[in-house]
Design a protein around this motif. Sequence first.
Motif: not given
Length: 240
Positions: A50-72
């Motif tokens: 809900a609070l992703a105000y810009h395209e660089d916002a990351r969810c907690g899961t991606c911040l804790a364990d960044p996936p090997p891809f750039d975008r999904a």
Amino acid sequence: MRAVIGFALPPRCPGCGSVAAEDHVFCLTCWQALDFLGGSACGQCGEPIALAYHEDARCGTCLADPPPFDRARAAVAYGPIARALALKLKYGRRPGIARTMARPMRRVAGAMLEGALVAPVPLHRRRLWSRGYNQAALIARALVREDTGELALDLIDRPKATPPLRGLGRLARERTVAGAFRLNPRWAHAVKGRRVVLVDDVYTTGSTVRGCARVLKRAGASEVNILCWARVLRDQEEER
């Protein structure tokens, strides 16, 4: 002749089979039942937040364990109608469904496909022989048909057969697909410095596309993006 065919074999809604206005168009009921994505979401995995105000916002899961891809990105959330289409394409031998899926997928892709290598998530040859086709390859072909991407159907091989992932959690899925993918040697030079778009029908936990993305990043791909028809949202994972 077209009018005669249209009268004898009218276009059908891909979801419920009722008569529709034209091919690849849903009836109003099925259209309203689809949960289209593309709003506020994690800039990396695409999970709605809900609070992703810009395209660089990351969810907690991606911040804790960044996936090997750039975008999904996925066109719709996994649900009854999205599931029905995936099953018709995957097991019902309805290849035209790939074009139905490609339309909303192209919308959420934006400029992702331009100049990219577009590759399907591969099947092991044993499963490919039993099914007769790779549903992800049909979707990839439909996407490239009207865009500027370069189709690379054999970009990734799947030499290791894996058991069905249904019912497994994310960690168990990742252990199962570990070492299952490799880059096709004939694409070794073409992939370096290129943007790659991996295409699949359903994104569940992301374990399969993570495995493919790691292979592509190691091979020198500058960017690896994931494009799917439907994704299972995190609050749905236990249900599936």
